[in-house]
Design an enzyme around this catalytic site. Sequence first.
Site: not given
Length: 564
Positions: A18, A20, A24, A76, A198, A386, A466, A511, A513
């Site tokens: 995982s 990898l 992206i 993602d 493989q 926040c 909240r 937020h 960002e």
Amino acid sequence: MSTSKQTKYVFITGGVVSSLGKGIAASSLGMLLQSRGLNVTIQKFDPYINVDPGTMSPYQHGEVYVTNDGAETDLDLGHYERFLGRNMSRDNNTTTGQIYNNVIQKERRGDYLGATVQVIPHITDEIKRLFARLAKQDDYDVIITEIGGTVGDIESLPFLEAMRQFMLGIGKRNAIIIHLTLVPFIPSAGELKTKPTQHSVKMLLELGLQPDLLLCRSDRPLPRSIKEKIGLFCNVQADLVIEALDVETIYEVPIEYRKEEFDKKVVNLLHMRPRDPDIDRWTRILKRIKEPKFEVHIGLCGKYAEYHDAYKSIIEAFVHAGAENNARVKLDWIHSEDIEKNGAARYLKKLDGLLVAPGFGERGIEGKIKAVQYVREHNIPFLGICLGLQCAVIDFARNVCGIPDANSTEFHETPNNVIDLMLEQKSIQTMGGTMRLGAYPCLLKRGTKAYEAYGKKQISERHRHRYEVNNAFREVLEEHGLVFSGTSPDESLMEMIELPDHPWFVAVQFHPELKSRLIEPHPLFTQLVKYALQQRQMRDVAIASSQTPPDEDDPVTPSTAPRT
């Protein structure tokens, strides 16, 4: 919406290990296809049984990414938005939990007319329906679908079977599989090893899936002989074995893929003939990321500082803002519990700026409050997000307004809870998906730092919280100099605060960002980096002045005379 054309599908799966970088890879391919004039979107199918990551610990899942429509999704989706420059929605992220929940609800309604509900066909049919859902919402040319997890995981089997059925249904010309694997270099042998790839492809073949193109992660270039060997044993043409090398920044990945003609090979496999790509603007910004003129040190104070994926969007927003200011932002990771133990000065005195990060729960809170107090008192540029805003309000109430027991009801009940649970939250019992989530409008006051940053009166930003500023304390906070520079349209919710006599002291309940993009950096991050650069330049001048004595031949002036 036109339905005359057939949407093309690209499925991206992962093998060997995982992490990898399927997200992206999907984002980079999407960006390249979009640069060819194609209408592209990306969706993520995650194999975990949680309905969404909203209740998962950052240590388990990393950042929870929130979309405009209020979905709590996989991180993602942040990459998708940052690379494509377009907003995703709740329909771009699907989990096993959502799929089973949908099927069970249908069974309870009697939709299956008494049939025994099984993985095949009921679960796989639901997955196939969701594969095609986005094509009904827009006139997409290509939909890229990232399948979470790793081939061989038991949780991924229904998705892979649904893929097989879906591709059979729409025809080979309209869908391809890209398989991302690892080609490790074994130092003791001095060789690149193809066997893991493989075996990974063999597992796919056993499920009836033949990858059309292989992306091979490696820390060094793959010789032609290695590509030919992989292609031979994986039943893939050697030219369709693409090396995915480690790079300095994720924004370099599309450029490297372009060199391998990755996007060209994809559109050829899909029998499409779009225009040539135009990535000049992306390349120019990338140059500023890799070869900046300046450098600035900004602290990121949080509760999960040892796990950087918890702040993924913040990290990327600093990359964007740094490029906009022609500067490399060096992040100093500061755990708020360390400040509680050792004091703020030890970690903050040499910084050019500070961001106090979002989070939940009492652990490390006093460290965040001390960090805010330090940068407020020492005129260090500051941005709070926040929980960072809430800590800033608590600090101001305690140390400026003289309310020593000021706190948040999230942490301690006191007579002076300057931060309180939102009214509509008080009757809510369940945790998942019940916060104030998604984009909401905010009105800015003219003449404030907030208005200067955005350059307009009304903005829209994404929320995940909240608790809010308790309006019962608004008057006393304002009397002592705190400015509420952004509010909800009805002025019932305090969205932004700032200090007018500080170089840059701004905190927000939302937020920012989550809306920063490489080609459109967020103005609050851009301003923080700008003022942090000014702070660094003033410090550098002061250090140079103190270390360089005046030339003996020069007349002594007040500006160069030594201080006594």
